[in-house]
Write a protein that holds these residues in place. Structure first.
Motif, PDB file in Angstrom:
ATOM      1  N   ALA A  61      60.380  81.653  51.829  1.00  0.00           N
ATOM      2  CA  ALA A  61      59.785  80.319  51.735  1.00  0.00           C
ATOM      3  C   ALA A  61      60.425  79.465  50.655  1.00  0.00           C
ATOM      4  O   ALA A  61      60.508  78.241  50.776  1.00  0.00           O
ATOM      5  CB  ALA A  61      58.285  80.449  51.471  1.00  0.00           C
ATOM      6  N   ARG A  62      60.879  80.088  49.575  1.00  0.00           N
ATOM      7  CA  ARG A  62      61.452  79.331  48.467  1.00  0.00           C
ATOM      8  C   ARG A  62      62.389  80.255  47.681  1.00  0.00           C
ATOM      9  O   ARG A  62      62.080  81.419  47.458  1.00  0.00           O
ATOM     10  CB  ARG A  62      60.349  78.814  47.539  1.00  0.00           C
ATOM     11  N   THR A  63      63.537  79.721  47.281  1.00  0.00           N
ATOM     12  CA  THR A  63      64.489  80.477  46.471  1.00  0.00           C
ATOM     13  C   THR A  63      64.801  79.696  45.206  1.00  0.00           C
ATOM     14  O   THR A  63      65.099  78.490  45.270  1.00  0.00           O
ATOM     15  CB  THR A  63      65.805  80.729  47.229  1.00  0.00           C
ATOM     16  N   ILE A  64      64.732  80.361  44.067  1.00  0.00           N
ATOM     17  CA  ILE A  64      65.090  79.744  42.789  1.00  0.00           C
ATOM     18  C   ILE A  64      66.183  80.585  42.146  1.00  0.00           C
ATOM     19  O   ILE A  64      66.121  81.819  42.146  1.00  0.00           O
ATOM     20  CB  ILE A  64      63.871  79.612  41.866  1.00  0.00           C
ATOM     21  N   ALA A 255      59.217  80.739  41.847  1.00  0.00           N
ATOM     22  CA  ALA A 255      59.323  80.197  43.204  1.00  0.00           C
ATOM     23  C   ALA A 255      58.008  80.379  43.954  1.00  0.00           C
ATOM     24  O   ALA A 255      57.563  79.480  44.682  1.00  0.00           O
ATOM     25  CB  ALA A 255      60.460  80.890  43.951  1.00  0.00           C
ATOM     26  N   ARG A 256      57.368  81.533  43.766  1.00  0.00           N
ATOM     27  CA  ARG A 256      56.069  81.794  44.402  1.00  0.00           C
ATOM     28  C   ARG A 256      55.022  80.809  43.908  1.00  0.00           C
ATOM     29  O   ARG A 256      54.272  80.216  44.709  1.00  0.00           O
ATOM     30  CB  ARG A 256      55.640  83.227  44.101  1.00  0.00           C
ATOM     31  N   ASP A 257      54.942  80.621  42.597  1.00  0.00           N
ATOM     32  CA  ASP A 257      53.955  79.697  42.038  1.00  0.00           C
ATOM     33  C   ASP A 257      54.193  78.279  42.532  1.00  0.00           C
ATOM     34  O   ASP A 257      53.248  77.554  42.865  1.00  0.00           O
ATOM     35  CB  ASP A 257      54.012  79.728  40.509  1.00  0.00           C
ATOM     36  N   GLU A 258      55.464  77.883  42.565  1.00  0.00           N
ATOM     37  CA  GLU A 258      55.774  76.524  43.008  1.00  0.00           C
ATOM     38  C   GLU A 258      55.405  76.331  44.473  1.00  0.00           C
ATOM     39  O   GLU A 258      54.859  75.295  44.850  1.00  0.00           O
ATOM     40  CB  GLU A 258      57.262  76.234  42.786  1.00  0.00           C
ATOM     41  N   TYR A 259      55.682  77.324  45.282  1.00  0.00           N
ATOM     42  CA  TYR A 259      55.364  77.229  46.710  1.00  0.00           C
ATOM     43  C   TYR A 259      53.854  77.105  46.922  1.00  0.00           C
ATOM     44  O   TYR A 259      53.396  76.423  47.836  1.00  0.00           O
ATOM     45  CB  TYR A 259      55.906  78.453  47.451  1.00  0.00           C
ATOM     46  N   GLN A 260      53.096  77.754  46.046  1.00  0.00           N
ATOM     47  CA  GLN A 260      51.637  77.685  46.133  1.00  0.00           C
ATOM     48  C   GLN A 260      51.056  76.463  45.433  1.00  0.00           C
ATOM     49  O   GLN A 260      49.855  76.251  45.453  1.00  0.00           O
ATOM     50  CB  GLN A 260      51.017  78.945  45.517  1.00  0.00           C
ATOM     51  N   GLY A 261      51.922  75.669  44.802  1.00  0.00           N
ATOM     52  CA  GLY A 261      51.454  74.505  44.067  1.00  0.00           C
ATOM     53  C   GLY A 261      50.797  74.854  42.763  1.00  0.00           C
ATOM     54  O   GLY A 261      49.957  74.105  42.250  1.00  0.00           O
ATOM     55  N   GLN A 262      51.168  75.999  42.175  1.00  0.00           N
ATOM     56  CA  GLN A 262      50.531  76.473  40.942  1.00  0.00           C
ATOM     57  C   GLN A 262      51.529  76.619  39.805  1.00  0.00           C
ATOM     58  O   GLN A 262      51.336  77.433  38.898  1.00  0.00           O
ATOM     59  CB  GLN A 262      49.861  77.827  41.193  1.00  0.00           C
ATOM     60  N   LEU A 263      52.603  75.850  39.829  1.00  0.00           N
ATOM     61  CA  LEU A 263      53.615  75.983  38.793  1.00  0.00           C
ATOM     62  C   LEU A 263      53.029  75.619  37.438  1.00  0.00           C
ATOM     63  O   LEU A 263      52.523  74.518  37.248  1.00  0.00           O
ATOM     64  CB  LEU A 263      54.815  75.082  39.111  1.00  0.00           C
ATOM     65  N   GLY A 264      53.104  76.536  36.465  1.00  0.00           N
ATOM     66  CA  GLY A 264      52.472  76.340  35.169  1.00  0.00           C
ATOM     67  C   GLY A 264      53.450  76.173  34.037  1.00  0.00           C
ATOM     68  O   GLY A 264      53.244  76.721  32.960  1.00  0.00           O
ATOM     69  N   LEU A 265      54.536  75.417  34.248  1.00  0.00           N
ATOM     70  CA  LEU A 265      55.534  75.207  33.204  1.00  0.00           C
ATOM     71  C   LEU A 265      55.560  73.745  32.781  1.00  0.00           C
ATOM     72  O   LEU A 265      55.330  72.848  33.581  1.00  0.00           O
ATOM     73  CB  LEU A 265      56.929  75.604  33.710  1.00  0.00           C
ATOM     74  N   THR A 266      55.841  73.518  31.510  1.00  0.00           N
ATOM     75  CA  THR A 266      56.003  72.159  31.016  1.00  0.00           C
ATOM     76  C   THR A 266      57.303  72.069  30.247  1.00  0.00           C
ATOM     77  O   THR A 266      57.842  73.065  29.787  1.00  0.00           O
ATOM     78  CB  THR A 266      54.843  71.752  30.075  1.00  0.00           C
ATOM     79  N   VAL A 267      57.809  70.872  30.111  1.00  0.00           N
ATOM     80  CA  VAL A 267      59.022  70.639  29.329  1.00  0.00           C
ATOM     81  C   VAL A 267      58.644  69.824  28.110  1.00  0.00           C
ATOM     82  O   VAL A 267      58.166  68.718  28.221  1.00  0.00           O
ATOM     83  CB  VAL A 267      60.085  69.882  30.150  1.00  0.00           C
ATOM     84  N   GLN A 268      58.858  70.385  26.925  1.00  0.00           N
ATOM     85  CA  GLN A 268      58.537  69.680  25.695  1.00  0.00           C
ATOM     86  C   GLN A 268      59.729  68.922  25.147  1.00  0.00           C
ATOM     87  O   GLN A 268      59.586  67.998  24.382  1.00  0.00           O
ATOM     88  CB  GLN A 268      58.029  70.680  24.646  1.00  0.00           C
ATOM     89  N   ALA A 322      63.829  64.881  36.454  1.00  0.00           N
ATOM     90  CA  ALA A 322      62.777  64.048  37.007  1.00  0.00           C
ATOM     91  C   ALA A 322      61.614  63.853  36.045  1.00  0.00           C
ATOM     92  O   ALA A 322      60.741  63.033  36.273  1.00  0.00           O
ATOM     93  CB  ALA A 322      62.241  64.687  38.311  1.00  0.00           C
ATOM     94  N   GLY A 323      61.614  64.625  34.955  1.00  0.00           N
ATOM     95  CA  GLY A 323      60.529  64.533  34.008  1.00  0.00           C
ATOM     96  C   GLY A 323      59.588  65.698  34.156  1.00  0.00           C
ATOM     97  O   GLY A 323      59.625  66.441  35.140  1.00  0.00           O
ATOM     98  N   PRO A 324      58.693  65.910  33.187  1.00  0.00           N
ATOM     99  CA  PRO A 324      57.808  67.076  33.196  1.00  0.00           C
ATOM    100  C   PRO A 324      56.803  67.025  34.321  1.00  0.00           C
ATOM    101  O   PRO A 324      56.319  65.950  34.709  1.00  0.00           O
ATOM    102  CB  PRO A 324      57.123  67.006  31.819  1.00  0.00           C
ATOM    103  N   SER A 325      56.487  68.168  34.878  1.00  0.00           N
ATOM    104  CA  SER A 325      55.440  68.251  35.893  1.00  0.00           C
ATOM    105  C   SER A 325      54.149  68.627  35.226  1.00  0.00           C
ATOM    106  O   SER A 325      54.134  69.213  34.158  1.00  0.00           O
ATOM    107  CB  SER A 325      55.832  69.313  36.938  1.00  0.00           C
ATOM    108  N   PRO A 326      53.018  68.338  35.840  1.00  0.00           N
ATOM    109  CA  PRO A 326      51.738  68.679  35.220  1.00  0.00           C
ATOM    110  C   PRO A 326      51.550  70.173  35.124  1.00  0.00           C
ATOM    111  O   PRO A 326      51.986  70.931  35.979  1.00  0.00           O
ATOM    112  CB  PRO A 326      50.717  68.045  36.178  1.00  0.00           C
ATOM    113  N   ARG A 327      50.907  70.566  34.094  1.00  0.00           N
ATOM    114  CA  ARG A 327      50.655  72.000  33.889  1.00  0.00           C
ATOM    115  C   ARG A 327      49.563  72.463  34.813  1.00  0.00           C
ATOM    116  O   ARG A 327      48.572  71.812  34.980  1.00  0.00           O
ATOM    117  CB  ARG A 327      50.248  72.245  32.426  1.00  0.00           C
TER     118      ARG A 327
END
Length: 327
Positions: A61-64, A255-268, A322-327
């Motif tokens: 489904a997704r490759t990173i 990749a799994r988290d992103e596919y599920q819409g649960q990506l929990g990373l931020t860029v400081q 693209a800028g930080p995504s929401p946590r």
């Protein structure tokens, strides 16, 4: 319907691929070595891991991708830095980890990990090959032994010799000089391993020593270095069964988290991410000011400056732009 995600870590000397299922469990993994940043190796790794999992590319489904050559991985949806991926993978392989020491073929890193398995701080030595897999390859060539033998020699060494040069470019000359002076190969190997441990300890000091601590990357299979580094840290390192796949596993889980819409990373600090990308391309490497010495145990840049830790959680290059995504 069952779905899977893949992480591919193309390092400077090996390609690693991991497939996980929707629950984040490892379905299959592969490590392939075929020379420096090899497109062929990454192709073999991907094909082999799909075959091992009895899957086709359509099932993914997704490759990173991650690693030194992450932009060379075919079919990758996005790329993340290996700092983020090794932290995530190490946290999955060793729950509760607080410090990750990743020694690869061309660079080394100390990564402080928070409660969620995300990067808190990191220190990076990538302007010089000292204390990396390449450095041990040079040692093997100078002693005319293979890697297993150089590890056994290091564990048998008893005398602590002065090893002044930690630059891979000059290390072979120094080892030959020590041999000419009558130093035993075992003592030379042991002394070099101790010096690499001291160099790594300098990186750890920048992010803060913490436990549990694990090593990832191919050099984690060097039992002598694990022993000397544990002694230098004053604590036993957690030994992973498969330290080489940590980065690819982390990429697959992201990749799994992103596919599920649960990506929990931020860029400081997006600029720091861009600097890492520039360093990986070789644009910031400079050996003109290096004195080739280990020095006081602190990590030094080749320009002589002491590197400070950067409090940043690194994310994919594409997302950084693209800028930080929401946590």
């Amino acid at each position: 319907m069952q779905w899977y995600t893949m992480g591919v870590d193309l390092g400077s000397t090996t390609a690693k691929a991991v497939i996980v299922d929707a629950a984040g469990e490892i379905v299959a993994s592969r490590v392939v070595q075929m020379g420096a940043v090899s497109r062929q190796a990454v192709g073999v790794a991907i094909e082999s891991v799909l075959e091992d999992a009895c899957l086709s590319s359509e099932d993914i489904a997704r490759t990173i991708s991650t690693g030194y050559g992450r932009r060379l991985v075919p079919g990758a949806d996005k790329t993340f830095t290996e700092i983020t991926c090794h932290a995530r993978g190490a946290a999955a392989l060793s729950p509760g980890v607080r410090l990750v020491i990743d020694i690869g073929g061309q660079d080394s890193k100390a990564i402080a990990v928070d409660d969620d398995g995300l990067v808190d701080r990191f220190a990076l030595n990538d302007r010089c090959a000292s204390g990396t897999g390449r450095f041990f390859d040079v040692l093997c060539r100078a002693l005319e032994v293979d890697l297993d033998e150089v590890v056994d020699l290091a564990l048998a060494g008893t005398e602590n010799l002065e090893v002044s040069s930690m630059c891979a470019t000059f290390a072979e000359t120094e080892v030959i000089s020590l041999l000419a002076q009558g130093s035993a190969p075992a003592d030379i190997s042991a002394s070099v391993h101790r010096s690499v441990a001291a160099r790594t300890l300098g990186l750890v000091a920048q992010v803060g020593k913490a436990i549990p601590a694990v090593m990832t990357g191919g050099v984690a299979q060097n039992k002598a270095l694990v022993t000397f580094l544990s002694d230098a840290l004053g604590q036993d390192l957690v030994i992973l069964d498969t330290p080489q796949i940590a980065g690819a596993l982390g990429a697959a889980l992201i990749a799994r988290d992103e596919y599920q819409g649960q990506l929990g990373l931020t860029v400081q600090d997006i600029e720091t991410d861009r600097q890492l990308v520039a360093q990986r391309s070789g644009g910031l490497r400079d050996c003109t000011g290096c004195d080739g010495h280990l020095g006081d145990g602190h990590a030094h840049d080749h320009d002589g400056g002491s590197r400070r830790p950067v409090p940043v959680i690194l994310q994919t290059d594409a997302l950084s732009a693209a800028g930080p995504s929401p946590r």
